[in-house]
Design a protein around this motif. Sequence first.
Motif, PDB file in Angstrom:
ATOM      1  N   LYS A 281       0.831  -1.202   0.000  1.00 35.39           N
ATOM      2  CA  LYS A 281       0.000   0.000   0.000  1.00 35.39           C
ATOM      3  C   LYS A 281       0.865   1.251   0.000  1.00 35.39           C
ATOM      4  O   LYS A 281       0.656   2.169  -0.783  1.00 35.39           O
ATOM      5  CB  LYS A 281      -0.931  -0.020   1.208  1.00 35.39           C
ATOM      6  N   ASP A 282       1.846   1.296   0.909  1.00 36.30           N
ATOM      7  CA  ASP A 282       2.740   2.449   0.954  1.00 36.30           C
ATOM      8  C   ASP A 282       3.491   2.603  -0.369  1.00 36.30           C
ATOM      9  O   ASP A 282       3.723   3.711  -0.838  1.00 36.30           O
ATOM     10  CB  ASP A 282       3.737   2.310   2.103  1.00 36.30           C
ATOM     11  N   TYR A 283       3.861   1.460  -0.951  1.00 37.27           N
ATOM     12  CA  TYR A 283       4.592   1.477  -2.221  1.00 37.27           C
ATOM     13  C   TYR A 283       3.737   2.132  -3.305  1.00 37.27           C
ATOM     14  O   TYR A 283       4.196   2.987  -4.062  1.00 37.27           O
ATOM     15  CB  TYR A 283       4.961   0.048  -2.597  1.00 37.27           C
ATOM     16  N   LEU A 284       2.442   1.784  -3.356  1.00 34.36           N
ATOM     17  CA  LEU A 284       1.566   2.293  -4.402  1.00 34.36           C
ATOM     18  C   LEU A 284       1.231   3.764  -4.198  1.00 34.36           C
ATOM     19  O   LEU A 284       0.995   4.495  -5.157  1.00 34.36           O
ATOM     20  CB  LEU A 284       0.268   1.463  -4.429  1.00 34.36           C
ATOM     21  N   GLN A 285       1.218   4.229  -2.955  1.00 36.52           N
ATOM     22  CA  GLN A 285       0.847   5.615  -2.670  1.00 36.52           C
ATOM     23  C   GLN A 285       2.043   6.567  -2.686  1.00 36.52           C
ATOM     24  O   GLN A 285       1.879   7.766  -2.554  1.00 36.52           O
ATOM     25  CB  GLN A 285       0.150   5.678  -1.308  1.00 36.52           C
ATOM     26  N   SER A 286       3.259   6.048  -2.830  1.00 35.15           N
ATOM     27  CA  SER A 286       4.438   6.902  -2.797  1.00 35.15           C
ATOM     28  C   SER A 286       4.663   7.566  -4.148  1.00 35.15           C
ATOM     29  O   SER A 286       3.977   7.284  -5.126  1.00 35.15           O
ATOM     30  CB  SER A 286       5.671   6.084  -2.411  1.00 35.15           C
ATOM     31  N   ASP A 287       5.629   8.467  -4.189  1.00 36.69           N
ATOM     32  CA  ASP A 287       5.999   9.121  -5.440  1.00 36.69           C
ATOM     33  C   ASP A 287       7.097   8.361  -6.170  1.00 36.69           C
ATOM     34  O   ASP A 287       7.664   8.857  -7.135  1.00 36.69           O
ATOM     35  CB  ASP A 287       6.472  10.561  -5.149  1.00 36.69           C
ATOM     36  N   TYR A 288       7.394   7.180  -5.705  1.00 30.95           N
ATOM     37  CA  TYR A 288       8.450   6.353  -6.311  1.00 30.95           C
ATOM     38  C   TYR A 288       8.073   5.937  -7.730  1.00 30.95           C
ATOM     39  O   TYR A 288       6.944   5.531  -8.000  1.00 30.95           O
ATOM     40  CB  TYR A 288       8.675   5.121  -5.435  1.00 30.95           C
ATOM     41  N   ASP A 289       9.035   6.048  -8.627  1.00 34.01           N
ATOM     42  CA  ASP A 289       8.843   5.650 -10.025  1.00 34.01           C
ATOM     43  C   ASP A 289      10.045   4.789 -10.428  1.00 34.01           C
ATOM     44  O   ASP A 289      11.160   5.298 -10.530  1.00 34.01           O
ATOM     45  CB  ASP A 289       8.755   6.883 -10.912  1.00 34.01           C
ATOM     46  N   PRO A 290       9.851   3.487 -10.648  1.00 34.35           N
ATOM     47  CA  PRO A 290      10.984   2.605 -10.977  1.00 34.35           C
ATOM     48  C   PRO A 290      11.812   3.102 -12.160  1.00 34.35           C
ATOM     49  O   PRO A 290      13.030   2.898 -12.193  1.00 34.35           O
ATOM     50  CB  PRO A 290      10.311   1.264 -11.286  1.00 34.35           C
ATOM     51  N   SER A 291      11.175   3.762 -13.115  1.00 35.86           N
ATOM     52  CA  SER A 291      11.916   4.222 -14.295  1.00 35.86           C
ATOM     53  C   SER A 291      12.888   5.352 -13.952  1.00 35.86           C
ATOM     54  O   SER A 291      13.768   5.677 -14.758  1.00 35.86           O
ATOM     55  CB  SER A 291      10.947   4.685 -15.389  1.00 35.86           C
ATOM     56  N   ASN A 292      12.728   5.960 -12.787  1.00 33.88           N
ATOM     57  CA  ASN A 292      13.605   7.058 -12.382  1.00 33.88           C
ATOM     58  C   ASN A 292      14.614   6.653 -11.300  1.00 33.88           C
ATOM     59  O   ASN A 292      15.257   7.525 -10.709  1.00 33.88           O
ATOM     60  CB  ASN A 292      12.769   8.239 -11.872  1.00 33.88           C
ATOM     61  N   GLU A 293      14.758   5.388 -11.060  1.00 38.93           N
ATOM     62  CA  GLU A 293      15.789   4.950 -10.117  1.00 38.93           C
ATOM     63  C   GLU A 293      17.157   5.414 -10.610  1.00 38.93           C
ATOM     64  O   GLU A 293      17.389   5.551 -11.811  1.00 38.93           O
ATOM     65  CB  GLU A 293      15.790   3.417  -9.987  1.00 38.93           C
ATOM     66  N   ARG A 294      18.068   5.626  -9.671  1.00 34.23           N
ATOM     67  CA  ARG A 294      19.420   6.035 -10.020  1.00 34.23           C
ATOM     68  C   ARG A 294      20.433   5.201  -9.247  1.00 34.23           C
ATOM     69  O   ARG A 294      20.162   4.768  -8.124  1.00 34.23           O
ATOM     70  CB  ARG A 294      19.642   7.523  -9.693  1.00 34.23           C
ATOM     71  N   ILE A 295      21.581   5.007  -9.850  1.00 30.75           N
ATOM     72  CA  ILE A 295      22.718   4.378  -9.179  1.00 30.75           C
ATOM     73  C   ILE A 295      23.774   5.446  -8.967  1.00 30.75           C
ATOM     74  O   ILE A 295      24.115   6.183  -9.894  1.00 30.75           O
ATOM     75  CB  ILE A 295      23.303   3.231 -10.015  1.00 30.75           C
ATOM     76  N   TYR A 296      24.289   5.533  -7.747  1.00 31.41           N
ATOM     77  CA  TYR A 296      25.422   6.412  -7.485  1.00 31.41           C
ATOM     78  C   TYR A 296      26.681   5.570  -7.496  1.00 31.41           C
ATOM     79  O   TYR A 296      26.842   4.654  -6.691  1.00 31.41           O
ATOM     80  CB  TYR A 296      25.274   7.122  -6.136  1.00 31.41           C
ATOM     81  N   ASP A 297      27.570   5.847  -8.443  1.00 27.94           N
ATOM     82  CA  ASP A 297      28.859   5.164  -8.557  1.00 27.94           C
ATOM     83  C   ASP A 297      29.836   5.883  -7.636  1.00 27.94           C
ATOM     84  O   ASP A 297      30.252   7.014  -7.918  1.00 27.94           O
ATOM     85  CB  ASP A 297      29.328   5.221 -10.016  1.00 27.94           C
ATOM     86  N   THR A 298      30.191   5.247  -6.522  1.00 28.63           N
ATOM     87  CA  THR A 298      30.999   5.937  -5.512  1.00 28.63           C
ATOM     88  C   THR A 298      32.438   6.160  -5.962  1.00 28.63           C
ATOM     89  O   THR A 298      33.106   7.065  -5.458  1.00 28.63           O
ATOM     90  CB  THR A 298      30.992   5.164  -4.183  1.00 28.63           C
ATOM     91  N   PHE A 299      32.933   5.356  -6.887  1.00 32.22           N
ATOM     92  CA  PHE A 299      34.301   5.540  -7.379  1.00 32.22           C
ATOM     93  C   PHE A 299      34.390   6.764  -8.291  1.00 32.22           C
ATOM     94  O   PHE A 299      35.294   7.592  -8.172  1.00 32.22           O
ATOM     95  CB  PHE A 299      34.774   4.282  -8.115  1.00 32.22           C
ATOM     96  N   ARG A 300      33.434   6.858  -9.203  1.00 28.54           N
ATOM     97  CA  ARG A 300      33.423   7.984 -10.148  1.00 28.54           C
ATOM     98  C   ARG A 300      32.714   9.213  -9.595  1.00 28.54           C
ATOM     99  O   ARG A 300      32.732  10.279 -10.203  1.00 28.54           O
ATOM    100  CB  ARG A 300      32.768   7.543 -11.461  1.00 28.54           C
TER     101      ARG A 300
END
Length: 281
Positions: A1-20
């Motif tokens: 339920k919380d997942y569906l009501q959030s502003d989360y959008d899987p297509s906008n996920e990001r990875i932070y590359d800590t080395f670069r």
Amino acid sequence: KDYLQSDYDPSNERIYDTFRRSYIPADPSKYLENNLKQTNVITIGEVHSNICHHKLQFDIVHAVSSIRSPSATAIGLECFYRQHQKYLDRFIYVHQDMAQLKYETDWDSTWGYDLNHYAKIFSFAAKNKIRLIGLNLPYPVAKLVSEVGMNKIPAKLRALLPEIDLNVESHKQRFITNIGGGSHFAHDPSQLERLYETQTLWDEYMSESAALYLEKFPASTLVIIAGLGHVQGRVAIPDRLSKRIRSRPFVIIPQSVQWNRMNGLPIVNEPLPPTEGDWIW
């Protein structure tokens, strides 16, 4: 339920590359290959009940098998014991029946989290003949150590277990923080020590399980899936495994953040540093 009501959008996920020190799209099939030139081990942390974490694990497994081929890929799993291996092999190479796997490994008692969270990964592995590797220590052994300590378990059992290094201060402090601090053990400090011995035994045992597989199949790429406490900060499975195989595992940490309702992007005030992992997803 919380997942569906959030502003989360899987297509906008990001990875932070800590080395670069830069962000990249959450598409490991495009960005993982160069990292696999440096290591044949990837460790991924998880909150066991978080479906988003299992989705990114599937994406990593899919990418690795595409880059290296399914036959050169294996998945190491905290959710299975080392002693479950014959049942895991039967699942992959004989019957591909999820219900039979659940029954033979006594999933509800030995792990207990919803099998559906892992089902897509397991089905993909079975379809493509990607071997599943049981890493974990049987829970009754861990429970015994937590009750009496390593020095008081039966000698025959102790002989079957790896040596444990209790002198990694960063590991111990992270453990104490994760359990909410050590102040509530002030009345019995020995209890805290036994719990820490148990945690360290888990990490050493799973690291040993992974090393034993890689010694037998050195050309394989192993994707390890375990709880965040066994992966984040590199001080549990990653560093103990690297001492055994002389290679530095690539560490991926999922991180839940708030999402911006206006632009649909994750809100990250300050990315986690390289000490926490290589990719922060």
